[in-house]
Write an enzyme that holds these catalytic residues in place. Sequence first.
Site, PDB file in Angstrom:
ATOM      1  N   ASP A  15       0.836  -1.187   0.000  1.00 54.37           N
ATOM      2  CA  ASP A  15       0.000   0.000   0.000  1.00 54.37           C
ATOM      3  C   ASP A  15       0.879   1.248   0.000  1.00 54.37           C
ATOM      4  O   ASP A  15       1.855   1.335   0.769  1.00 54.37           O
ATOM      5  CB  ASP A  15      -0.898  -0.024   1.240  1.00 54.37           C
ATOM      6  CG  ASP A  15      -1.785   1.191   1.356  1.00 54.37           C
ATOM      7  OD1 ASP A  15      -2.668   1.353   0.503  1.00 54.37           O
ATOM      8  OD2 ASP A  15      -1.580   1.981   2.301  1.00 54.37           O
ATOM      9  N   GLU A  69       1.691  -0.468  -5.017  1.00 51.53           N
ATOM     10  CA  GLU A  69       0.763   0.616  -5.330  1.00 51.53           C
ATOM     11  C   GLU A  69       1.652   1.835  -5.529  1.00 51.53           C
ATOM     12  O   GLU A  69       2.135   2.423  -4.544  1.00 51.53           O
ATOM     13  CB  GLU A  69      -0.234   0.854  -4.200  1.00 51.53           C
ATOM     14  CG  GLU A  69      -1.239   1.940  -4.549  1.00 51.53           C
ATOM     15  CD  GLU A  69      -2.196   2.270  -3.395  1.00 51.53           C
ATOM     16  OE1 GLU A  69      -3.354   2.622  -3.682  1.00 51.53           O
ATOM     17  OE2 GLU A  69      -1.777   2.196  -2.227  1.00 51.53           O
TER      18      GLU A  69
END
Length: 723
Positions: free
Chosen positions: A358, A394
């Site tokens: 993330d 990401e």
Amino acid sequence: MEPTLDLSESLARRLGTPADKLVAWPGKPFPLGASWDGEGTNFAVWSPKATGVEVCLFDHGGVERRVRLAEQSFHIWHGYVPGVNPGQRYGYRVDGPNNPRNGDLFNPAKLLIDPYAKAIDGHFLDAPACYADNNQDSAPFVPRSVVVLDGFPWGGDRRPHTPWDDTIIYELHVRGFTQTHPDIPEELRGTYAGLAHPAAISYLKNLGVTAVELMPIHHFLDEPALQRRGLRNYWGYNSIGFFAPHAAYATHTGSLGGNQVREFKAMVRALHAAGIEVILDVVYNHTAEAEPDGPMLSFRGLSNPDYYRLNPDDRSRYLDYTGCGNTVDARIPTVLQLMMDSLRYWVTEMHVDGFRFDLASALARSLHDVDKLSSFFDTIHQDPVISQVKLIAEPWDVGDGGYQVGEFPPLWTEWNGKYRDTVRDFWAHGAGGVRDLAYRLTGSSDLYGDDGRLPFASINFVTAHDGFTLRDLATYERKHNEANGENNRDGTDDNRSVNFGVEGETADSTITTLRLQQVRAVMTTLVLSTGVPMITAGDERWRTQGGNNNAYCQDNPTSWIDWRDRDEVADLQTLTRRLIELRKQSPVLRQRAFFEGHPVNGGDGCKDLAWFHPAGKELDDGNWFDRSLRTVGMYLDGRGLRHRGPRGELIIDDSYLLLFHSGDDAIDFTVPALPWGTSYEVVVDTTEVGGLPASGEGSDLVDGGDTITLDARSVLVFRVHRS
């Protein structure tokens, strides 16, 4: 194994210390965390500026007994406590300088979670006692760490080791995927055991996906602001334990402390037995301690200036590249070690197959800039364990220069945000023509072709947990997040969606038919694009969130998978299964190398990749820059590719012609004549239920050079014949 009741007298007898002056045996500084050896537990915690550390042991009634860790080696406080067994709940109290202006926030009134805890038990309850500027005891309001037993009967567990080009990812939420499944026993719904249930695994197998990407399962907490609004953190992007499986996803979290570890392992073992890989969405970029006035739960009370990026102009404040109040400082060697130890633990002890990081750009920042050669990347690349599993970035954060799609180094794949935006634009309003779409359909060579990476570096997705569902992309043009309690201010306004004239659900059958047709077209685009497709759980089941594009706090049917049978569900499931099977059968639809646009070895001048205008000619420069063009044909020649059949026979791959038309009206399209093809067999038609050709698969043939009619918002997939 039941934990021992740690009364002062029994602890004193074990340690040979007066009950009011309990001091642990010296123990060892490594490994960090709580390590049980069969007779007791060694505790080790890093806190370089602390002046005193106590490990706090809690019995079943919540009675706390404190044991001082008197030994310190390499800034690690350590001690051994005999008789402390798996299941024992514990925490730390740490004393030291409290000087917020310098970033130091030591406060022994705060009970701290062990950063290396392998299980965490209990909830965080928002209360003034939890905050750094309050001297009240926080113990009644914060979770406990748990001593665990690592052993597990893995048996013959074997990793699937699915090659990247064969991988099809399915992003799901452990709780939301199983919470209402009628064939999963009620007591298992919403849990790791529920995901391991044969009904859940059978569904995944039948769909054809090869990997599940689990939304965060590192132990996470509910933010104070959500608690005040009567809501919960559903997504889980609020981690506090990088080694601990989230306790609420276990069926039993009571007296048998650490059961979540065993259940997680059993889930992985069951998925592996079905040939399905397990990828974890991990959140190392920030923690649940949030902004400077947030709760003190762990890292902040151990070494705030080391664990977090502090503002150099005001060290009482944080640099926030995550939008969540703080940023973990991966530049600090011991903090980087924590991340690497966590990743290795999940691979070696928990048997997971990869990670999706993330806001990965936040981890790569050196000073203010994203540095592709940062210690974070270097350490992962040289690690013999972590470097061998699937690594997905990401590739952005919320700071300046944080959007890094296409910029991560080899070994890494990326969530391709440009793929998402381009495909949404094309199907919503046809913005931009087909030039960028051509790159996205063929693996995004413009992003990944110049640094040694291959097409599977592109994780293709149109939807994810964050944003509209596939159905909502065809139903809403504006977000509807009122239920989140933030006056609809949260969530993006950049949806790139279309509502076909009505905002929200409607009984108008013309509109609902068109919306379903749009979803079929987008799903076909996704699964048949070169790269690695990622399907969001429920998109193949006509799932809606009612226009909520930021359902992070909706732990209710808004977010859960709806398992009711409906015509639309059967339609989309049939289509998705057929597309995945077609992709698996044809290597040309899952290329390992980028297309070159060069003639193949057929001797007829046909190229491995060619693009066609509706007029039947190859696209020229003018067509590529025609921003009004909403129709394109993609010709893929598979004759240069070979694969093994079910009996081991060598098979030359098929060739395909894919026609994409996002216009609001039908259009005539002339299919290429020889040498491209003698005839074309329709294998997918997104205007039909399930994508099945109206006359049945294999029965619709179009002669080369014929002109056909493409319906509005449709995809046609042809298998090419040359005789």
